[in-house]
Design a protein around this motif. Structure first.
Motif, PDB file in Angstrom:
ATOM      1  N   PRO A 198      47.147  39.198  42.147  1.00 42.25           N
ATOM      2  CA  PRO A 198      47.610  38.118  41.273  1.00 42.25           C
ATOM      3  C   PRO A 198      46.833  36.824  41.447  1.00 42.25           C
ATOM      4  O   PRO A 198      46.199  36.586  42.474  1.00 42.25           O
ATOM      5  CB  PRO A 198      49.076  37.938  41.688  1.00 42.25           C
ATOM      6  N   ILE A 199      46.895  35.998  40.421  1.00 42.01           N
ATOM      7  CA  ILE A 199      46.411  34.624  40.471  1.00 42.01           C
ATOM      8  C   ILE A 199      47.631  33.732  40.328  1.00 42.01           C
ATOM      9  O   ILE A 199      48.329  33.777  39.309  1.00 42.01           O
ATOM     10  CB  ILE A 199      45.414  34.322  39.329  1.00 42.01           C
ATOM     11  N   GLY A 200      47.903  32.917  41.334  1.00 48.03           N
ATOM     12  CA  GLY A 200      49.053  32.030  41.264  1.00 48.03           C
ATOM     13  C   GLY A 200      50.369  32.772  41.205  1.00 48.03           C
ATOM     14  O   GLY A 200      50.479  33.931  41.615  1.00 48.03           O
ATOM     15  N   ARG A 201      51.379  32.088  40.644  1.00 49.40           N
ATOM     16  CA  ARG A 201      52.711  32.676  40.480  1.00 49.40           C
ATOM     17  C   ARG A 201      53.269  32.280  39.121  1.00 49.40           C
ATOM     18  O   ARG A 201      53.053  31.146  38.667  1.00 49.40           O
ATOM     19  CB  ARG A 201      53.658  32.179  41.580  1.00 49.40           C
ATOM     20  N   PRO A 202      53.990  33.164  38.459  1.00 50.60           N
ATOM     21  CA  PRO A 202      54.582  32.797  37.163  1.00 50.60           C
ATOM     22  C   PRO A 202      55.703  31.791  37.365  1.00 50.60           C
ATOM     23  O   PRO A 202      56.233  31.636  38.474  1.00 50.60           O
ATOM     24  CB  PRO A 202      55.102  34.137  36.633  1.00 50.60           C
ATOM     25  N   LEU A 203      56.077  31.119  36.291  1.00 51.17           N
ATOM     26  CA  LEU A 203      57.181  30.177  36.332  1.00 51.17           C
ATOM     27  C   LEU A 203      57.945  30.291  35.013  1.00 51.17           C
ATOM     28  O   LEU A 203      57.374  30.079  33.942  1.00 51.17           O
ATOM     29  CB  LEU A 203      56.677  28.745  36.529  1.00 51.17           C
ATOM     30  N   GLY A 204      59.211  30.668  35.102  1.00 54.20           N
ATOM     31  CA  GLY A 204      60.004  30.814  33.894  1.00 54.20           C
ATOM     32  C   GLY A 204      59.468  31.918  33.000  1.00 54.20           C
ATOM     33  O   GLY A 204      59.198  33.034  33.444  1.00 54.20           O
ATOM     34  N   LEU A 205      59.282  31.600  31.720  1.00 52.35           N
ATOM     35  CA  LEU A 205      58.846  32.597  30.743  1.00 52.35           C
ATOM     36  C   LEU A 205      57.350  32.863  30.759  1.00 52.35           C
ATOM     37  O   LEU A 205      56.901  33.855  30.191  1.00 52.35           O
ATOM     38  CB  LEU A 205      59.248  32.139  29.325  1.00 52.35           C
ATOM     39  N   LEU A 206      56.586  31.988  31.373  1.00 50.47           N
ATOM     40  CA  LEU A 206      55.133  32.038  31.202  1.00 50.47           C
ATOM     41  C   LEU A 206      54.406  32.490  32.462  1.00 50.47           C
ATOM     42  O   LEU A 206      54.833  32.193  33.590  1.00 50.47           O
ATOM     43  CB  LEU A 206      54.603  30.664  30.795  1.00 50.47           C
ATOM     44  N   PRO A 207      53.271  33.162  32.270  1.00 48.65           N
ATOM     45  CA  PRO A 207      52.419  33.506  33.409  1.00 48.65           C
ATOM     46  C   PRO A 207      51.694  32.265  33.929  1.00 48.65           C
ATOM     47  O   PRO A 207      51.601  31.239  33.242  1.00 48.65           O
ATOM     48  CB  PRO A 207      51.435  34.520  32.816  1.00 48.65           C
TER      49      PRO A 207
END
Length: 506
Positions: free
Chosen positions: A100-109
């Motif tokens: 992965p790159i980063g982490r998702p937040l809420g509805l969005l990647p």
């Protein structure tokens, strides 16, 4: 009581492709299945596929391989991603790292928040949000859980010839019969066109119910006998030659593959335990064979241990991978450049797909089954093709004829649609089960300098302070986990031998 033979499989050709499917059939085919593999010591294999992607774990685990033994027998090393050096422009490099790159937040990647932060001027380079790239850049290696969740993904570099030997020992121990010899003629039924037997130059006739073509570029069965046809993709991927040469180990023992842009193509670098695998993929229209050899030999880490081996190819695939009672696997099915290390995976993928619909008694299969297989193969190959073309077309190496050509060539419609979606709003759509994920496309698009003009407006609903916190906390957590990791060479030697580098005799 003698067990009745249900289906007689005959594999034409060995190498990685032949022995992978022989091993898989030996492991999973029902009792009573007969498996023969025809191979000639006088015929060499291409064997340049020394780098893999993480899906190789699925195959090795399915066969029950011990990872330590596998690494010892194949002189393998670990791989966390692929560095593309100079593909956008000279002096710049980026990495397509696994995971992965980063982490998702809420509805969005994560990519949508990174694009917002980039426009606002506070986003850092992608590598700061990738566990694998941070580890790779500092030449570290780790196995186990990560702060991003899940296991740290990795693949391998290994000697493809030794892998074939490893698979052969597994297959023969489970009843696969190896037949030494060169195939002379292919015998076919006069009415159905099905293959009935392979006649060897030395005289014997090898009969079977189902035949698997692993004869490499020659494609003796699927094309020579069954005339499956070929889709030529050289208008999209014009390189048509390669040189391969091993050299002594030197330089950094990197846990990643390097793909280095050159005048009319690119060079690979793959570090193994005992040597470095190198090669130059190039377009003969823009570079002579002598120039190619000079370029490759001038850019090795150590002394070459063999003469460069030439390979000629046309990028593309067979129109039908499964025709009549014959399946093409490996180079017999087609060829695409190994820049994203897909060669061995495509063998694995074909085997997995075939096992899902393994023919019943006598090797017979309905045409609908063959059509499904071929449709799935076409989809997979076309989407991988698009991903490879992206690396070429999105370049800024102006004034170099080869790179000018690939930058301005007509693109597949499927790639054009993907680029338009990305440029408009940073949207990346993974269609069905295409191999490369949104994260893979994200890294290459950004690395090649393909700018997204906008991003999903939902990202603006999150306060800027929260977006900053997301990026900062992700980066700090990843750096903290990578910092204590051991070096790649120490990790490998300790994992394979149980000893650290200082304890291993020179």
């Amino acid at each position: 009581m003698t067990e009745k033979v249900s289906t007689r499989y005959v594999i034409a050709g060995g190498g990685t492709a032949g022995w992978m499917i022989a091993a898989a059939l030996a492991r999973f085919a029902p009792p009573g299945t007969s498996i023969s593999l025809i191979e000639s010591d006088a015929i060499g294999t291409v064997g340049v596929g020394e780098a893999t992607i993480p899906q190789i774990h699925l195959f090795n685990r399915a066969l029950g391989f011990d990872e330590r033994e596998f690494l010892r027998k194949t002189r393998g090393s670990f791989k966390l991603g692929i560095e593309f050096d100079g593909w956008r422009r000279e002096g710049e490099a980026y990495m397509h790292a696994f995971g992965p790159i980063g982490r998702p937040l809420g509805l969005l990647p994560f990519q949508q928040y990174w694009l917002r932060a980039k426009k606002a001027g506070f986003a850092k380079p992608l590598q700061r949000y990738s566990m694998n790239e941070l580890a790779a850049r500092t030449i570290r290696m780790h196995r186990g859980k990560t702060v991003q969740g899940g296991e740290m993904p990795y693949a391998y570099h290994f000697d493809a010839g030794l892998y074939a030997e490893f698979l052969r020992a597994f297959a023969e121990a489970r009843g696969v019969r190896r037949i030494e010899g060169k195939i002379g003629t292919v015998e076919q039924d006069s009415e159905s066109g099905d293959i009935t037997a392979l006649s060897l130059e030395s005289g014997p006739l090898i009969e079977g119910d189902f035949f698997i073509d692993c004869t490499g570029f020659r494609a003796l069965l699927i094309d020579g006998a069954l005339e499956a046809g070929f889709d030529d993709w050289s208008n999209f991927l014009p390189c048509d030659r390669a040189l391969a040469v091993p050299c002594e180990g030197a330089g950094d023992f990197t846990p990643y593959t390097k793909a280095i842009a050159r005048k009319a193509g690119w060079q690979w670098r793959i570090p193994l335990q005992n040597r470095i695998g190198n090669g130059l993929v190039y377009c003969s229209k823009y570079l002579s064979d002598d120039e190619a050899s000079e370029t490759l030999l001038a850019n090795l880490d150590g002394k070459p241990t063999a003469d460069p081996r030439p390979i000629q190819f046309t990028t593309g695939k067979r129109r039908e991978h499964w025709k009549n009672n014959c399946l093409a696997v490996g180079l017999a099915a087609g060829f695409m450049e190994p820049m994203e290390s897909t060669s061995i995976h495509m063998i694995q993928s074909a085997i997995s797909r075939f096992l899902q619909v393994l023919p019943q008694h006598g090797g017979k299969a309905e045409q609908a089954t063959k059509d499904w297989f071929n449709d799935q193969a076409t989809f997979e190959w076309e989407r991988i093709r698009d991903f490879l073309v992206l690396h070429y077309t999105a370049n800024e190496r102006e004034g170099q004829p080869f790179w000018d050509h690939v930058r301005n060539m007509e693109l597949p419609a499927t790639l054009t649609a993907k680029l338009e979606q990305w440029k408009a709003s940073g949207f990346i759509h993974r269609e069905h089960e295409e191999l490369f994920t949104e994260v893979g496309w994200f890294q290459v698009l950004v690395g090649q300098g393909v700018e997204a003009e906008g991003y999903n407006p939902i990202a603006d609903a999150v306060p800027e302070a929260d977006v900053r916190r997301l990026l900062d906390q992700t980066e700090h957590a990843l750096v903290a986990q990578v910092k204590p990791m051991p070096s790649h060479i120490d990790f490998l030697q300790n994992y394979v031998t149980g000893k650290t580098r200082s304890e291993v005799p020179a």
